[in-house]
Motif scaffolding. Sequence first.
Motif, PDB file in Angstrom:
ATOM      1  N   PRO A  97       4.768 -25.594   2.696  1.00 16.71           N
ATOM      2  CA  PRO A  97       3.758 -26.648   2.824  1.00 16.71           C
ATOM      3  C   PRO A  97       4.384 -28.032   2.942  1.00 16.71           C
ATOM      4  CG  PRO A  97       3.861 -25.853   0.568  1.00 16.71           C
ATOM      5  CD  PRO A  97       4.735 -24.943   1.378  1.00 16.71           C
ATOM      6  N   LEU A  98       3.543 -29.003   3.316  1.00 12.65           N
ATOM      7  CA  LEU A  98       4.007 -30.377   3.537  1.00 12.65           C
ATOM      8  C   LEU A  98       4.715 -30.944   2.316  1.00 12.65           C
ATOM      9  CD1 LEU A  98       4.035 -33.100   5.104  1.00 12.65           C
ATOM     10  CD2 LEU A  98       1.775 -33.555   4.131  1.00 12.65           C
ATOM     11  N   ALA A  99       4.116 -30.800   1.137  1.00 14.73           N
ATOM     12  CA  ALA A  99       4.706 -31.394  -0.068  1.00 14.73           C
ATOM     13  C   ALA A  99       6.086 -30.811  -0.352  1.00 14.73           C
ATOM     14  CB  ALA A  99       3.779 -31.173  -1.261  1.00 14.73           C
ATOM     15  N   THR A 100       6.256 -29.513  -0.113  1.00 10.15           N
ATOM     16  CA  THR A 100       7.552 -28.878  -0.360  1.00 10.15           C
ATOM     17  C   THR A 100       8.591 -29.364   0.642  1.00 10.15           C
ATOM     18  OG1 THR A 100       6.400 -26.916  -1.175  1.00 10.15           O
ATOM     19  CG2 THR A 100       8.730 -26.666  -0.640  1.00 10.15           C
ATOM     20  N   ALA A 101       8.194 -29.467   1.921  1.00 10.05           N
ATOM     21  CA  ALA A 101       9.130 -29.936   2.947  1.00 10.05           C
ATOM     22  C   ALA A 101       9.572 -31.372   2.656  1.00 10.05           C
ATOM     23  CB  ALA A 101       8.478 -29.854   4.322  1.00 10.05           C
ATOM     24  N   ASP A 102       8.610 -32.232   2.292  1.00  6.88           N
ATOM     25  CA  ASP A 102       8.969 -33.616   1.967  1.00  6.88           C
ATOM     26  C   ASP A 102       9.848 -33.678   0.718  1.00  6.88           C
ATOM     27  OD1 ASP A 102       7.667 -34.659   4.121  1.00  6.88           O
ATOM     28  OD2 ASP A 102       5.854 -35.226   3.052  1.00  6.88           O
ATOM     29  N   GLY A 142      16.681 -18.105   9.305  1.00  7.92           N
ATOM     30  CA  GLY A 142      15.302 -17.666   9.438  1.00  7.92           C
ATOM     31  C   GLY A 142      14.510 -17.914   8.179  1.00  7.92           C
ATOM     32  N   PRO A 143      13.226 -17.553   8.177  1.00  6.62           N
ATOM     33  CA  PRO A 143      12.365 -17.800   7.015  1.00  6.62           C
ATOM     34  C   PRO A 143      12.869 -17.170   5.729  1.00  6.62           C
ATOM     35  CG  PRO A 143      11.062 -17.179   8.922  1.00  6.62           C
ATOM     36  CD  PRO A 143      12.498 -16.946   9.285  1.00  6.62           C
ATOM     37  N   ALA A 144      13.581 -16.053   5.828  1.00  4.06           N
ATOM     38  CA  ALA A 144      14.071 -15.384   4.618  1.00  4.06           C
ATOM     39  C   ALA A 144      15.480 -15.798   4.264  1.00  4.06           C
ATOM     40  CB  ALA A 144      14.017 -13.870   4.799  1.00  4.06           C
ATOM     41  N   GLY A 145      16.018 -16.768   4.997  1.00  2.00           N
ATOM     42  CA  GLY A 145      17.356 -17.260   4.693  1.00  2.00           C
ATOM     43  C   GLY A 145      18.442 -16.585   5.490  1.00  2.00           C
ATOM     44  N   PHE A 176      10.515 -22.493   8.023  1.00  2.00           N
ATOM     45  CA  PHE A 176      10.623 -21.769   6.758  1.00  2.00           C
ATOM     46  C   PHE A 176       9.270 -21.499   6.110  1.00  2.00           C
ATOM     47  CE2 PHE A 176      14.622 -24.008   7.415  1.00  2.00           C
ATOM     48  CZ  PHE A 176      15.538 -22.968   7.267  1.00  2.00           C
ATOM     49  N   GLY A 177       8.173 -21.901   6.769  1.00  2.00           N
ATOM     50  CA  GLY A 177       6.838 -21.575   6.276  1.00  2.00           C
ATOM     51  C   GLY A 177       6.474 -22.224   4.965  1.00  2.00           C
ATOM     52  N   ALA A 225       7.257 -14.957   2.293  1.00  2.00           N
ATOM     53  CA  ALA A 225       7.271 -16.060   1.333  1.00  2.00           C
ATOM     54  C   ALA A 225       8.423 -16.992   1.662  1.00  2.00           C
ATOM     55  CB  ALA A 225       7.445 -15.499  -0.078  1.00  2.00           C
ATOM     56  N   PRO A 226       8.173 -18.288   1.632  1.00  2.00           N
ATOM     57  CA  PRO A 226       9.251 -19.219   1.984  1.00  2.00           C
ATOM     58  C   PRO A 226      10.419 -19.116   1.016  1.00  2.00           C
ATOM     59  CG  PRO A 226       7.384 -20.385   1.015  1.00  2.00           C
ATOM     60  CD  PRO A 226       6.942 -18.972   1.245  1.00  2.00           C
ATOM     61  N   ASN A 227      11.605 -19.063   1.579  1.00  2.00           N
ATOM     62  CA  ASN A 227      12.826 -19.015   0.779  1.00  2.00           C
ATOM     63  C   ASN A 227      13.378 -20.434   0.712  1.00  2.00           C
ATOM     64  OD1 ASN A 227      15.214 -18.486  -0.475  1.00  2.00           O
ATOM     65  ND2 ASN A 227      16.188 -17.555   1.309  1.00  2.00           N
TER      66      ASN A 227
END
Length: 385
Positions: free
Chosen positions: A257-262, A315-318, A254-255, A340-342
């Motif tokens: 960053p680390l902080a968002t994924a965590d 996918g990245p856009a949902g 989904f593109g 942009a990550p969705n």
Amino acid sequence: MPSPCGRRCLLVVCVAYGLFANHWARDSLGALEVPLESDAPYSLSARRYNALTSLYFLPNIGVPILAGVLAHRFGAAATYAAFFAIAAAGNGLVGASVAAGGGGAFGLLLVGRALMGIAYEAVDVLPIGFVSPRFRDTWTALVGLLNGVNRLGSVTNFLLEPLLYRAGGLPLALSVPSAVGASGLLTALLARGVDASLSRADEAAAQRAEEEPLRTSLRSLPRVFFLFLLGGACVYGAVVPFWFIGAKHLQSRFGMPLATADALLLLPEGMIALVAPPFGLLMDRRRWSLTKRLYWSAASLAPIPVALLLLAWLGPAGGAPALGPNVTTLAAGNSPPPAAPNLLAPALATLVLGTGYAFAQNLIWASLTLVAPPKLLNLCSGAHT
């Protein structure tokens, strides 16, 4: 000396802290997969990271059964403290690995995680054998509380590890959970002492003395226990690996960053922490039968494969995964702009995953004492994990 009631409460506090520490230390690598692959002194390849994960979980094929046998022979609290000593040694090696250079860092990390893996499930399951007999009337509610606390350790991990990494890199981000994990040994030793004190004041010692030989007792296991065993294996096999690969998957798929994924991984763990205590209290208050619990367990499992499939195929856009870059853009000689990550789609999927697993996992632990003979509770708890 505290009263028996005070000692039982102290026992719960000790176990709760041990579970919290164990789960923070367990999940620390899952929150740091990308930095471990990119930063010195580790610079792990994907194969080496997968080896760490495999080596962590591989002992749990047989160790929990061994832990159950040892608990049957030497007592659950003493065995619990012994396995926590192994976990503390492993955490110490992981913490020491940050100061090593070259191949030594990976070697210490590998051995440390292997020792932690040997102890991980045993530390989680052995308290059933010495806590549940002292809380027979409120065990289901207590399971909910303990499940909430141990998932709070996972939540704390995914919340703080990106901040620790930002503040001090991998040395700080690995040293803190290692210190917390090792500190659980102190509360495990205290729990052993409290259990010994309570055993002198109740009938637990007498019950252990009257137990049948292990081989004879095993023949009394009901068939429903083995079906229950199979169901639990399927649930954990489907969900637990996601805690270790989920952060990297969310970043690459989904593109983000680390902080968002965590932060997104806080959702499934947070749901367990929120759902487990009140749900356990509800089961205790309503005195749910095993049959009703199994119906609820089946219903709670339905969303889990749906959520995992969505996380795999969105996918990245949902929407559906893109098959390739836009042809017109390539013909013009331009690189496709990064999407942009969705966050909505993966957030909903992880929330659904966490909600289903929160109910299912709580039902598993709350119902184990209903399908396992009391005299074989330690062994059955070990086999179940």
